[in-house]
Design an enzyme around this catalytic site. Structure first.
Site, PDB file in Angstrom:
ATOM      1  N   ILE A   5       0.833  -1.201   0.000  1.00  0.00           N
ATOM      2  CA  ILE A   5       0.000   0.000   0.000  1.00  0.00           C
ATOM      3  C   ILE A   5       0.862   1.244   0.000  1.00  0.00           C
ATOM      4  CG2 ILE A   5      -1.750   1.281   1.299  1.00  0.00           C
ATOM      5  CD1 ILE A   5      -2.618  -1.401   2.520  1.00  0.00           C
ATOM      6  N   ALA A   6       1.913   1.237   0.811  1.00  0.00           N
ATOM      7  CA  ALA A   6       2.747   2.434   0.951  1.00  0.00           C
ATOM      8  C   ALA A   6       4.128   2.020   1.434  1.00  0.00           C
ATOM      9  CB  ALA A   6       2.110   3.426   1.937  1.00  0.00           C
ATOM     10  N   GLY A  62      10.054   5.919   5.174  1.00  0.00           N
ATOM     11  CA  GLY A  62      11.450   5.847   5.573  1.00  0.00           C
ATOM     12  C   GLY A  62      11.726   4.815   6.639  1.00  0.00           C
ATOM     13  N   MET A  63      10.697   4.395   7.385  1.00  0.00           N
ATOM     14  CA  MET A  63      10.902   3.471   8.492  1.00  0.00           C
ATOM     15  C   MET A  63      10.200   2.129   8.304  1.00  0.00           C
ATOM     16  SD  MET A  63      10.415   6.169  11.600  1.00  0.00           S
ATOM     17  CE  MET A  63      11.333   7.720  11.614  1.00  0.00           C
ATOM     18  N   ALA A  64       9.188   2.089   7.446  1.00  0.00           N
ATOM     19  CA  ALA A  64       8.417   0.861   7.295  1.00  0.00           C
ATOM     20  C   ALA A  64       7.688   0.860   5.968  1.00  0.00           C
ATOM     21  CB  ALA A  64       7.402   0.729   8.443  1.00  0.00           C
ATOM     22  N   VAL A 104       3.929  -0.628   4.294  1.00  0.00           N
ATOM     23  CA  VAL A 104       2.605  -1.091   4.695  1.00  0.00           C
ATOM     24  C   VAL A 104       2.043  -1.956   3.569  1.00  0.00           C
ATOM     25  CG1 VAL A 104       0.295  -0.434   5.457  1.00  0.00           C
ATOM     26  CG2 VAL A 104       2.259   0.996   6.042  1.00  0.00           C
ATOM     27  N   LYS A 137       2.116  -3.505   8.803  1.00  0.00           N
ATOM     28  CA  LYS A 137       3.247  -2.575   8.723  1.00  0.00           C
ATOM     29  C   LYS A 137       4.515  -3.348   9.084  1.00  0.00           C
ATOM     30  CE  LYS A 137       2.845   1.668  10.236  1.00  0.00           C
ATOM     31  NZ  LYS A 137       3.210   2.544   9.130  1.00  0.00           N
ATOM     32  N   ASP A 178       4.358  12.024  16.247  1.00  0.00           N
ATOM     33  CA  ASP A 178       4.549  12.253  14.802  1.00  0.00           C
ATOM     34  C   ASP A 178       3.209  12.575  14.137  1.00  0.00           C
ATOM     35  OD1 ASP A 178       5.986  12.554  12.476  1.00  0.00           O
ATOM     36  OD2 ASP A 178       6.063  10.407  12.015  1.00  0.00           O
TER      37      ASP A 178
END
Length: 621
Positions: free
Chosen positions: A24-25, A28-30, A32, A47, A141
């Protein structure tokens, strides 16, 4: 770009439970993914943390703790966390999945939004943050990318706890700043600390961006933006959007105060202020339906007030009572009829069939039902190019207009049609080929092999092996016996060669010893030679070296030659041939492999004992 060619997780099943369907996406960190929970038969969002984080034990420990805390947070505007786990080097969360778009998508598509709509987005965001703050959780965040607007009109906040887990890891030591610069409070920039008021600051920035269509600070670098957060005050939104009400200016300026003590105490306090501002707008402008959030239409009926004290109940009025009420009733019927007609013709009576091809069948069914279709799952169809459970077509086809509530039949792929490799042992080559063809497979080539059990010309086996399920139309290798051939034992040590021949039932008493330059005990010749046709009772005569007349090692014959270092050869007999090869190579030896019986186990090795480092070792299997 086709992510199936670049993302190895697609098609895999995490932890034996979550079958990854699509990405899906990616951030920078994970990343999905959309996945099917095969245990509960539902679609979820998974995720998966990037490997650099998953390799940090400190992060993994904190991540698990934060996941448990977030999972306990139950609120309609918070994306629920179902599960957390690790699978190899993958650390993941499974969460509710909602089709929709992020608030960033809305801002990118529309720019700024009217004041009322901005509040109608922020109120559920603040409700989610307020519930988290009451539970002792800080988001850290808050930004438009972490606000999801679902297709059915709900607002959801995602990624609680992730920033805190990363903050506690070793990643911060390698230059990653936690949070997003454009939404970071001054105290986060200067001291790296955050409490609930940092979330309030970020929410104020998001509200500013909704009202103006841009962030308050822009710079050439992240550091220049961070500098402005510390040293400048956020301007009033009305400077860019003059139509902004004073109440919203005040709300933004209060939430984004540089001094944390001057901000609302937490998101719940900011929520109270936002709700009051929304009520003020409602009183000033009357009823309103937000066009920002998708979902069912809202209808507001305004009726005139009726004041009984203004009605004269005297004799004349009593005489006119019946006509007055009759006229009033008639008027009400007319108004109701007009209202019903307006409502009826304003409804969407027809639906356009959506494009569901290439989606997972469960996800496609869910989407079609939400749009108002009755859904029927038709019989799956074999397809060699489209994976199992992926939609091939719909009936009616995409783009057609049908009445709301119509039946939409979804045809999914059953994957490639499979066939079972048949048993061909002891069949003639012609019969074996026929049996393979009847199973829906083809013979790509024929390979010959020696066999002391299968007569010459008959099938020994197939590759792949019998019983294996393969795609229909796949090719197999047919292995045909050439009968019994003399095993080649030249190069083996005498005792190993005799042991091998004895196990095969051959006589081993025919041995001739001769002087030779090879190492003592090495079989240097045999009769009949290896590979010759033979009978099970045939005697194999071996010629074995007694060694040379002079010293075997060259430095023993010539003192000027330096003697190398001697090492012990590991005994790898009876080990898997690949494991044995790796073990010897790791010890610094060269390796040569010879096949005698075609098995996977080492039956002989030469030389053994003490040899110069780097000597070539021959293995038989």
């Amino acid at each position: 770009m086709d992510t199936t060619l670049t993302d190895p997780l697609l098609g895999q099943t995490l932890d034996g439970r979550y079958r990854v369907e699509s990405r899906i996406a990616r951030g920078g960190m994970a990343s999905v993914y959309l996945a099917l929970d095969v245990r509960l038969d539902r679609m979820v969002a998974v995720k998966v943390m990037h490997r650099s984080l998953a390799e940090d034990p400190q992060f993994v420990r904190r991540f698990i703790g934060e996941a448990k805390s977030v999972a306990s947070l139950s609120h309609p505007n918070v994306v629920q966390v179902f599960d957390q786990g690790t699978d190899g080097d993958h650390v993941y969360l499974s969460m509710e999945y909602f089709p929709g778009k992020t608030l960033r998508d809305v801002l990118r598509d529309r720019g700024r939004v009217p004041a009322r709509e901005a509040l109608e987005i922020m109120i559920p965001v603040l409700a989610a943050l307020g519930a988290a703050h009451q539970a002792g959780l800080i988001h850290r965040d808050v930004k438009p990318e972490n606000v999801l607007l679902t297709d059915d009109g709900r607002v959801k906040v995602v990624d609680f706890g992730l920033a805190r887990a990363i903050e506690a890891s070793n990643q911060t030591k390698s230059g990653i700043m936690i949070g997003t610069i454009a939404y970071m409070s001054p105290e986060q920039v200067t001291a790296g600390v955050a409490d609930v008021r940092a979330d309030v600051y970020a929410a104020g920035i998001v509200l500013y961006e909704l009202l103006t269509g841009r962030q308050p600070y822009e710079g050439e670098s992240p550091m220049s933006v961070a500098y402005r957060h510390v040293h400048d005050s956020v301007p009033a939104p009305s400077l860019l959007a003059p139509e902004t009400p004073a109440a919203l200016d005040a709300l933004v300026l209060s939430a984004t105060s540089k001094d944390p003590d001057q901000r609302p105490a937490d998101a719940a306090a900011m929520l109270v202020a936002a709700v009051e501002a929304h009520r003020g707008l409602a009183r000033a402008t009357g009823p309103h339906t937000s066009p920002v959030l998708p979902g069912p239409a809202q209808h507001t009926t305004v009726q005139p007030a009726f004041d009984p004290s203004s009605f004269d109940a005297g004799p004349r009025a009593k005489r006119n009572l019946r006509p007055v009420w009759f006229i009033a009733a008639l008027a009400l019927v007319m108004v109701a009829g007009i209202a019903f007609s307006g409502w009826y013709f304003s409804q969407e009576r027809y639906l356009k069939v959506p494009d569901l091809v290439k989606q997972n069948v469960k996800l496609a069914e869910e989407q079609a039902r939400k749009l108002g279709f009755q859904v029927k799952i038709g019989e799956a169809r074999f397809d060699g190019k489209v994976g199992k459970d992926i939609v091939l077509e719909t009936q009616p086809a995409r783009g057609q207009e049908v009445e709301k509530g119509s039946v939409l039949t979804i045809i999914a792929s059953a994957g490639p049609e499979m066939a079972v490799v048949p048993k061909v042992e002891n069949l003639s080559e012609a019969d074996a080929r026929l049996k393979v063809t009847e199973a829906g497979l083809t013979v790509s080539r024929v390979r010959k092999t020696a066999s002391d059990k299968i007569d010459r010309g008959l099938a020994v086996r197939t590759d792949p092996v019998v019983g294996k399920r393969v795609r229909k139309g796949s090719s197999v290798v047919l292995v045909i016996s050439v009968g019994l051939l003399t095993p080649d034992v030249t190069g083996m040590m005498r005792d190993q060669a005799q042991q091998f021949l004895a196990e095969k039932g051959y006589p081993t008493d025919c041995v001739n010893e001769v002087t030779d330059d090879t190492a003592p005990g090495t079989v240097i010749a045999q009769e009949p030679p290896g590979g010759a046709e033979m009978e099970p009772t045939t005697k194999i005569c071996m010629t074995v070296s007694k060694g040379p007349d002079q010293p075997f090692w060259p430095w023993e014959r010539d003192p000027s030659i330096a003697q190398p270092d001697f090492v012990t050869v590991p005994d790898v007999r009876f080990k898997d041939i690949n494991d044995a090869r790796k073990e010897l190579q790791a010890a610094g030896f060269q390796v040569r492999v010879r096949e005698v019986v075609g098995g996977r186990r080492v039956i002989s090795q030469n030389p053994v004992g003490q040899v110069p480092q780097g000597t070539r070792i021959t293995l038989w299997h």
